[in-house]
Design a protein around this motif. Structure first.
Motif, PDB file in Angstrom:
ATOM      1  N   THR A 249      33.946  40.293  43.093  1.00 51.45           N
ATOM      2  CA  THR A 249      35.373  41.018  42.448  1.00 51.45           C
ATOM      3  C   THR A 249      34.943  42.284  41.636  1.00 51.45           C
ATOM      4  N   ALA A 254      39.578  43.869  35.877  1.00 50.99           N
ATOM      5  CA  ALA A 254      38.941  42.766  34.628  1.00 50.99           C
ATOM      6  C   ALA A 254      37.362  42.659  34.838  1.00 50.99           C
ATOM      7  N   CYS A 257      35.455  45.423  33.360  1.00 49.62           N
ATOM      8  CA  CYS A 257      35.445  45.501  31.954  1.00 49.62           C
ATOM      9  C   CYS A 257      34.249  44.483  31.442  1.00 49.62           C
ATOM     10  N   ARG A 337      33.609  32.965  29.653  1.00 48.63           N
ATOM     11  CA  ARG A 337      33.920  34.417  29.785  1.00 48.63           C
ATOM     12  C   ARG A 337      34.170  34.761  31.156  1.00 48.63           C
ATOM     13  N   THR A 340      37.982  33.582  31.606  1.00 50.75           N
ATOM     14  CA  THR A 340      38.757  34.609  31.196  1.00 50.75           C
ATOM     15  C   THR A 340      39.082  35.777  32.164  1.00 50.75           C
ATOM     16  N   VAL A 341      37.885  36.209  32.730  1.00 50.12           N
ATOM     17  CA  VAL A 341      38.180  37.125  33.733  1.00 50.12           C
ATOM     18  C   VAL A 341      38.858  36.597  35.020  1.00 50.12           C
ATOM     19  N   ARG A 342      38.504  35.280  35.486  1.00 48.22           N
ATOM     20  CA  ARG A 342      39.555  35.061  36.523  1.00 48.22           C
ATOM     21  C   ARG A 342      40.918  34.677  36.298  1.00 48.22           C
ATOM     22  N   ARG A 343      41.331  34.453  34.805  1.00 43.13           N
ATOM     23  CA  ARG A 343      42.449  34.419  34.595  1.00 43.13           C
ATOM     24  C   ARG A 343      43.044  35.744  34.719  1.00 43.13           C
ATOM     25  N   ARG A 344      42.595  36.702  34.398  1.00 43.75           N
ATOM     26  CA  ARG A 344      42.982  38.132  34.290  1.00 43.75           C
ATOM     27  C   ARG A 344      43.118  38.556  35.562  1.00 43.75           C
ATOM     28  N   LEU A 345      42.089  38.401  36.511  1.00 44.35           N
ATOM     29  CA  LEU A 345      42.261  38.544  37.950  1.00 44.35           C
ATOM     30  C   LEU A 345      43.233  38.090  38.740  1.00 44.35           C
ATOM     31  N   ALA A 346      43.649  36.643  38.336  1.00 42.55           N
ATOM     32  CA  ALA A 346      44.796  36.226  39.301  1.00 42.55           C
ATOM     33  C   ALA A 346      44.854  36.338  40.687  1.00 42.55           C
ATOM     34  N   ASP A 350      47.948  38.148  43.248  1.00 47.88           N
ATOM     35  CA  ASP A 350      48.097  39.417  43.521  1.00 47.88           C
ATOM     36  C   ASP A 350      48.723  39.647  44.908  1.00 47.88           C
TER      37      ASP A 350
END
Length: 531
Positions: A249, A254, A257, A337, A340-346, A350
């Motif tokens: 990814t 995300a 970042c 951590r 959190t990235v996985r949640r933001r990627l969703a 998509d």
């Protein structure tokens, strides 16, 4: 003993057990020797198929196969497959014939005449050599296997002129040397261990160079408690759904970042190249923390991202060496951590990926241990983000790097030969499959129950989409697909037509009912409507 027999004996001594090729009048002597050997030979319908089959074979089990290819057109046919293998560091030994030495370069219109054949193929090889003395063959093969075993692998091409193939050769084959890859310098390991041990927000980036060392890779990232990117060619190294694994990814906001905020980054066996890290091609993937790069190729250490510490070494030796120099474990909130990235990627939500998410859920449920081999097609592009594999060497495709079409089916056949106890699925589009329709005959010859999932959208949908985004008329992308049921029947294959995840699951359940390929045609429009 002639050169051809010596070649086969040497290949056997190096552990080569499989060869692909199409016999020709220029390779008759090679086939005479091959027929007296233990090597299994498989005949594709096109030399490009031979190269793709050898590629899939090597990716599935890590061992190089041999390709026996005729002079001239045979070599230009296999060049595309060699280019794909070169881009993805896949070992492959290509043995070709060449015209008689006295005729080379004279332009006399000889059969299969190709000026400067070895030089032409050098551009898609790690090594391209013209053999002019049978006695030199053991030395040249030693160089080839040194590339495979201790350097960045890729295709090696050896051409043998017709007057050399049948020439007398030494009667005693040379014993292969044991070759070990380079180990990391102790001082470099000490410095890398110090940086990583003191890091607060470490990040690991694993590339295809780590695929042979899943246990060591998993142990180290857990020891560091570090979120980890695994590239397309490293998918499965950490196992399925590992809490630290963020998959391929790296090109998404995300994930970028997270990478930018890491204070120490360990990159092992990865090019840090465009098709893994910068799919938007904007060139803004950057790392602000200290970068430790480990690669078996010295030149790669200076490409794409400047390293603070560059280590030319084998990934496995480095992983184990670092583990010895780091504390037993450290709590750095790595799993949190990563979550959190996985949640933001969703990813499953998509809009571009969501239609394919049920495909990989279904494959995971129906064939959890399968090797999935992909062409350049929508489901595979999506799967590079969505698919989670239980082990390395279970997911590979031609959707990145060299990016050739027609790869999926023949590479899947090579994988089926390399791992006969695992189910194998080829993920192809109707456009890409038409590059290699003849290899359905090869599939039937092999008698393996390979599943060929055809994502049928009547053309080159990915290019259509790009044209629409660029406001370009849809020219050259709308194709007439074959009548796949009739095509399957003509090649002695099975066929199923599906339009939903449930019907796909049912079709996959019939895969082992017969020793023949199963073509599963997915109506892309019906699939979308079923979700």
């Amino acid at each position: 003993m002639n050169c051809a027999r010596l070649l086969i004996q040497q290949l056997e001594s190096y552990g080569v057990d499989t060869a692909f090729g199409i016999p020709g009048v220029h390779t008759i002597e090679l086939y005479r020797a091959l027929g007296q050997s233990r090597l299994a030979h498989h005949t594709p319908r096109h030399e490009q198929g031979a190269g793709f089959m050898a590629d899939g074979y090597a990716r599935a089990n890590g061992k190089p196969a041999a390709c026996f290819i005729v002079t001239g057109p045979g070599m230009t046919n296999i060049a595309t497959a060699m280019g794909q293998a070169l881009a993805d560091s896949v070992p492959m030994l290509v043995i070709s014939s060449a015209n008689h030495r006295p005729t080379l370069g004279r332009g006399q219109g000889r059969l299969h005449e190709m000026p400067h054949q070895s030089e032409t193929l050098a551009g898609v090889s790690r090594l391209s050599h013209s053999l002019n003395d049978p006695a030199a063959l053991p030395e040249v093969l030693a160089r080839a296997f040194a590339v495979f075993q201790s350097a960045r692998p890729g295709p090696v091409h050896i051409e043998i002129p017709l007057d050399i193939i049948d020439a007398p050769a030494p009667t005693e084959p040379t014993r292969p040397a044991r070759v070990f890859p380079p180990a990391p310098a102790p001082a470099a390991l000490a410095l890398a261990g110090n940086w990583l041990g003191n890091a607060e927000r470490p990040l690991v980036m694993l590339g295809g160079g780590s695929a042979a060392y899943p246990e060591a890779a998993r142990a180290l990232v857990e020891q560091l408690d570090a979120p980890t990117f695994t590239t397309i060619n490293a998918k499965g190294v950490l196992g399925r759904e590992h809490p630290l694994d963020l998959g391929a990814t790296m090109s998404l906001p995300a994930a970028r970042c997270l990478a930018a905020g890491a204070d120490v980054v360990l990159a092992l066996g990865t090019e840090i190249g465009e098709t893994d890290y910068e799919l938007d091609a904007e060139g803004d993937f950057h790392l602000d923390g200290k970068l430790i790069r480990v690669d078996i190729d010295a030149e790669q250490l200076g490409r794409n991202q400047a390293a603070d510490l560059a280590i030319q070494a084998d990934a496995g030796e480095t992983l184990r060496g670092l583990a010895e120099r780091l504390p037993a474990s450290a709590a750095r909130d790595g799993a949190e951590r990563a979550a959190t990235v996985r949640r933001r990627l969703a990813l499953a939500e998509d809009p571009e990926l969501a239609p394919y998410a049920p495909l990989f859920t279904t494959l995971n449920e129906a064939l959890p241990d399968a090797i999935l081999v992909g062409d350049s097609t929508g489901p595979v592009y999506a799967g590079n983000f969505l698919a989670s594999m239980p082990a390395p060497r279970r997911w590979f495709n031609a959707a990145t790097g060299f990016g050739t079409l027609g790869y999926g089916l023949p590479a899947a056949l090579g994988a089926a030969l390399a791992q006969p106890d695992l189910p194998v699925v080829a993920l192809v589009g109707d456009g890409g499959l038409q590059f290699v329709l003849g290899e359905l005959g090869t599939a039937r010859d092999l008698g393996r129950p390979v599943a060929v999932i055809i994502w049928n959208n009547n053309g080159y949908e990915e290019i259509r989409r790009y044209m629409s985004l660029s406001e370009v008329p849809h020219l050259g992308v709308d194709l007439t697909a074959p009548d796949f049921p009739s095509l399957a029947l003509s090649y002695g294959c099975r066929h199923a037509h599906v339009g939903s995840p449930a019907s796909l699951h049912a079709a996959l359940g019939r895969l082992d009912e017969a020793d023949s390929p199963l073509l599963i045609e997915v109506d892309a429009a019906a699939w979308a409507a079923s979700l």
